[in-house]
Design a protein around this motif. Structure first.
Motif, PDB file in Angstrom:
ATOM      1  N   GLY A 163     -21.797  27.489  59.321  1.00 41.36           N
ATOM      2  CA  GLY A 163     -22.303  26.631  58.256  1.00 41.36           C
ATOM      3  C   GLY A 163     -21.318  26.515  57.104  1.00 41.36           C
ATOM      4  N   LEU A 164     -20.684  27.628  56.751  1.00 39.22           N
ATOM      5  CA  LEU A 164     -19.687  27.608  55.678  1.00 39.22           C
ATOM      6  C   LEU A 164     -18.439  26.840  56.100  1.00 39.22           C
ATOM      7  CD1 LEU A 164     -20.078  31.275  54.409  1.00 39.22           C
ATOM      8  CD2 LEU A 164     -20.689  29.189  53.162  1.00 39.22           C
ATOM      9  N   PHE A 165     -18.076  26.939  57.371  1.00 38.90           N
ATOM     10  CA  PHE A 165     -16.954  26.138  57.878  1.00 38.90           C
ATOM     11  C   PHE A 165     -17.235  24.656  57.646  1.00 38.90           C
ATOM     12  CE2 PHE A 165     -14.855  23.495  60.938  1.00 38.90           C
ATOM     13  CZ  PHE A 165     -13.613  24.058  61.162  1.00 38.90           C
ATOM     14  N   LEU A 166     -18.420  24.219  58.032  1.00 38.79           N
ATOM     15  CA  LEU A 166     -18.775  22.810  57.875  1.00 38.79           C
ATOM     16  C   LEU A 166     -18.794  22.406  56.403  1.00 38.79           C
ATOM     17  CD1 LEU A 166     -21.651  22.547  60.527  1.00 38.79           C
ATOM     18  CD2 LEU A 166     -19.255  21.881  60.791  1.00 38.79           C
ATOM     19  N   ARG A 167     -19.332  23.276  55.542  1.00 38.55           N
ATOM     20  CA  ARG A 167     -19.354  22.985  54.107  1.00 38.55           C
ATOM     21  C   ARG A 167     -17.938  22.842  53.560  1.00 38.55           C
ATOM     22  NH1 ARG A 167     -22.814  23.962  50.134  1.00 38.55           N
ATOM     23  NH2 ARG A 167     -21.156  22.874  49.011  1.00 38.55           N
ATOM     24  N   GLN A 168     -17.039  23.702  54.023  1.00 40.89           N
ATOM     25  CA  GLN A 168     -15.660  23.654  53.535  1.00 40.89           C
ATOM     26  C   GLN A 168     -14.943  22.384  53.996  1.00 40.89           C
ATOM     27  OE1 GLN A 168     -13.891  27.419  54.691  1.00 40.89           O
ATOM     28  NE2 GLN A 168     -15.186  28.588  53.279  1.00 40.89           N
ATOM     29  N   ILE A 169     -15.233  21.950  55.201  1.00 39.33           N
ATOM     30  CA  ILE A 169     -14.648  20.695  55.691  1.00 39.33           C
ATOM     31  C   ILE A 169     -15.195  19.513  54.891  1.00 39.33           C
ATOM     32  CG2 ILE A 169     -14.513  19.109  57.649  1.00 39.33           C
ATOM     33  CD1 ILE A 169     -12.708  21.560  57.892  1.00 39.33           C
TER      34      ILE A 169
ATOM     35  N   HIS B  49     -22.777  13.303  56.540  1.00 35.44           N
ATOM     36  CA  HIS B  49     -23.748  12.801  57.515  1.00 35.44           C
ATOM     37  C   HIS B  49     -23.035  12.242  58.750  1.00 35.44           C
ATOM     38  CE1 HIS B  49     -27.119  13.365  54.809  1.00 35.44           C
ATOM     39  NE2 HIS B  49     -26.414  12.802  53.851  1.00 35.44           N
ATOM     40  N   ARG B  50     -21.905  12.852  59.062  1.00 37.40           N
ATOM     41  CA  ARG B  50     -21.148  12.467  60.258  1.00 37.40           C
ATOM     42  C   ARG B  50     -21.030  13.675  61.184  1.00 37.40           C
ATOM     43  NH1 ARG B  50     -17.705   8.128  59.821  1.00 37.40           N
ATOM     44  NH2 ARG B  50     -17.561   8.361  62.090  1.00 37.40           N
ATOM     45  N   PRO B  51     -22.114  14.028  61.865  1.00 37.11           N
ATOM     46  CA  PRO B  51     -22.093  15.229  62.712  1.00 37.11           C
ATOM     47  C   PRO B  51     -21.026  15.183  63.795  1.00 37.11           C
ATOM     48  CG  PRO B  51     -23.971  13.835  63.251  1.00 37.11           C
ATOM     49  CD  PRO B  51     -23.401  13.310  61.974  1.00 37.11           C
ATOM     50  N   GLU B  52     -20.728  13.975  64.293  1.00 37.56           N
ATOM     51  CA  GLU B  52     -19.731  13.862  65.357  1.00 37.56           C
ATOM     52  C   GLU B  52     -18.331  14.222  64.865  1.00 37.56           C
ATOM     53  OE1 GLU B  52     -19.743   9.767  63.434  1.00 37.56           O
ATOM     54  OE2 GLU B  52     -21.104  11.459  63.733  1.00 37.56           O
TER      55      GLU B  52
ATOM     56  N   TYR C 224     -19.811  14.221  78.196  1.00 33.76           N
ATOM     57  CA  TYR C 224     -19.883  14.082  76.746  1.00 33.76           C
ATOM     58  C   TYR C 224     -18.677  14.772  76.118  1.00 33.76           C
ATOM     59  CZ  TYR C 224     -24.881  13.095  77.500  1.00 33.76           C
ATOM     60  OH  TYR C 224     -26.072  12.563  77.919  1.00 33.76           O
ATOM     61  N   THR C 225     -18.263  14.309  74.960  1.00 35.78           N
ATOM     62  CA  THR C 225     -17.306  15.079  74.179  1.00 35.78           C
ATOM     63  C   THR C 225     -18.095  16.005  73.263  1.00 35.78           C
ATOM     64  OG1 THR C 225     -17.215  13.465  72.375  1.00 35.78           O
ATOM     65  CG2 THR C 225     -15.635  13.189  74.188  1.00 35.78           C
ATOM     66  N   PHE C 226     -17.431  17.015  72.745  1.00 33.81           N
ATOM     67  CA  PHE C 226     -18.084  17.957  71.839  1.00 33.81           C
ATOM     68  C   PHE C 226     -18.691  17.215  70.647  1.00 33.81           C
ATOM     69  CE2 PHE C 226     -18.572  21.408  68.849  1.00 33.81           C
ATOM     70  CZ  PHE C 226     -18.771  22.531  69.631  1.00 33.81           C
ATOM     71  N   GLY C 227     -17.907  16.310  70.074  1.00 38.18           N
ATOM     72  CA  GLY C 227     -18.398  15.538  68.934  1.00 38.18           C
ATOM     73  C   GLY C 227     -19.492  14.555  69.314  1.00 38.18           C
ATOM     74  N   GLY C 228     -19.348  13.924  70.471  1.00 35.24           N
ATOM     75  CA  GLY C 228     -20.355  12.968  70.926  1.00 35.24           C
ATOM     76  C   GLY C 228     -21.689  13.624  71.194  1.00 35.24           C
ATOM     77  N   LEU C 229     -21.656  14.828  71.766  1.00 33.80           N
ATOM     78  CA  LEU C 229     -22.889  15.560  72.033  1.00 33.80           C
ATOM     79  C   LEU C 229     -23.564  15.964  70.724  1.00 33.80           C
ATOM     80  CD1 LEU C 229     -24.693  16.696  74.254  1.00 33.80           C
ATOM     81  CD2 LEU C 229     -23.310  18.781  74.228  1.00 33.80           C
ATOM     82  N   ALA C 230     -22.750  16.340  69.739  1.00 38.56           N
ATOM     83  CA  ALA C 230     -23.293  16.686  68.420  1.00 38.56           C
ATOM     84  C   ALA C 230     -24.043  15.496  67.824  1.00 38.56           C
ATOM     85  CB  ALA C 230     -22.161  17.118  67.484  1.00 38.56           C
ATOM     86  N   TYR C 231     -23.454  14.312  67.946  1.00 39.20           N
ATOM     87  CA  TYR C 231     -24.087  13.087  67.431  1.00 39.20           C
ATOM     88  C   TYR C 231     -25.414  12.834  68.141  1.00 39.20           C
ATOM     89  CZ  TYR C 231     -24.710   8.136  66.245  1.00 39.20           C
ATOM     90  OH  TYR C 231     -25.212   6.945  65.795  1.00 39.20           O
ATOM     91  N   ASN C 232     -25.398  12.940  69.461  1.00 43.17           N
ATOM     92  CA  ASN C 232     -26.610  12.686  70.243  1.00 43.17           C
ATOM     93  C   ASN C 232     -27.737  13.637  69.868  1.00 43.17           C
ATOM     94  OD1 ASN C 232     -26.446  10.675  72.788  1.00 43.17           O
ATOM     95  ND2 ASN C 232     -24.407  11.400  72.253  1.00 43.17           N
TER      96      ASN C 232
END
Length: 274
Positions: free
Chosen positions: A198-204, A217-220, A253-261
């Motif tokens: 979660g902190l990784f995502l916040r830092q990005i 709001h771009r999970p992919e 699926y790609t890792f990012g595409g699956l996250a979006y789905n």
């Protein structure tokens, strides 16, 4: 008539006894597998390209929803949702965003460790804890965990989140290396795995916001960057999703595409809200 009633009561009692014994056996099996580390599996060596894929592939048939891998993971996430939500609150991020990382890492793990999936993960509906190249239920690299900690106090870094977050990963012991490892590979409690991711995502998100781009709001995109690492996070106006490929029900699926789905689906929306 009395004899028949006694027989019925006796049979009913035996059935109940059998049911309770079976439940006890299942609980014991879960505890034994966790205690002996049978659910621990080595993380896969990352051989994929370190570049974003040119196109974001979003399958429209939702094959992942009906896959046996997702059905297993869904039950496991339901059980772990309270811990995930707690970590999300501390990290100041949506629990569903953290869950996108878990979904990608676990479904990829279920695919790469087919025999363990069939024999342990699926029957017990539990998460796999990686212990070698990647760590924990979120497949976090050890060096990435250290970098997340460093960014919390690096006031001049683009990844800095502010003074309120500087101490959220403070250690309790003098042996930081061992404590860090213990946090990430804990079999019973996945809180720190969720908190680090979660902190990784916040830092990005912070890095991109400081560059003038909002990807909260771009999970992919967030999942793709998580999959390919801090060093490949380059803020831009038109980022592409990609990452490792994961095959579910014959659909790639790609890792990012699956996250979006997952993120924009209604799966576990009550337990893991956006």
């Amino acid at each position: 008539m009395k004899v028949s009633k006694l027989k019925i009561l006796k049979i009913s009692g035996l059935v109940l006894l059998f049911v309770f014994a079976l439940l006890g056996l299942i609980v014991t099996l879960i505890l034994v597998t966790q205690k002996l580390g049978w659910t621990k599996v080595p993380g896969a060596v990352d051989l994929r390209s370190r570049q974003f894929q040119a196109d974001f592939f979003e399958p429209s048939d939702h094959a992942w929803k009906t896959s046996p891998e997702w059905q297993t993971l869904k039950l496991a996430l339901q059980k772990d949702a309270p811990s995930l939500r707690e970590a999300a609150q501390v990290a100041g991020i949506s629990p569903r965003l953290i869950a996108t990382i878990v979904v990608g890492e676990q479904l990829r793990l279920y695919n790469s460790e087919r025999e363990i999936f069939k024999q342990i993960f699926a029957p017990l509906s539990i998460l796999g804890v990686q212990t070698q190249f990647s760590l924990g239920v979120v497949g976090l690299k050890y060096d990435t965990a250290r970098l997340i900690e460093k960014n919390l106090r690096a006031t001049s870094s683009a990844f800095y989140l502010g003074p309120d977050y500087e101490s959220v990963l403070d250690f309790k012991s003098l042996d930081h290396n061992q404590e860090r490892l213990n946090r990430l590979i804990d079999q019973q409690n996945h809180y720190f795995s969720y908190l680090y991711s979660g902190l990784f995502l916040r830092q990005i998100i912070a890095q991109w916001q400081k560059a003038g781009f909002d990807i909260s709001h771009r999970p992919e995109i967030l999942a793709t960057i998580y999959n390919i690492g801090f060093g490949n996070s380059h803020p831009s106006a038109n980022p592409s999703a990609g990452g490792a490929e994961i095959t579910l029900n014959g659909t790639v699926y790609t890792f990012g595409g699956l996250a979006y789905n997952f993120y924009y689906s209604d799966e576990l929306i009550d337990e893991l809200p956006r």
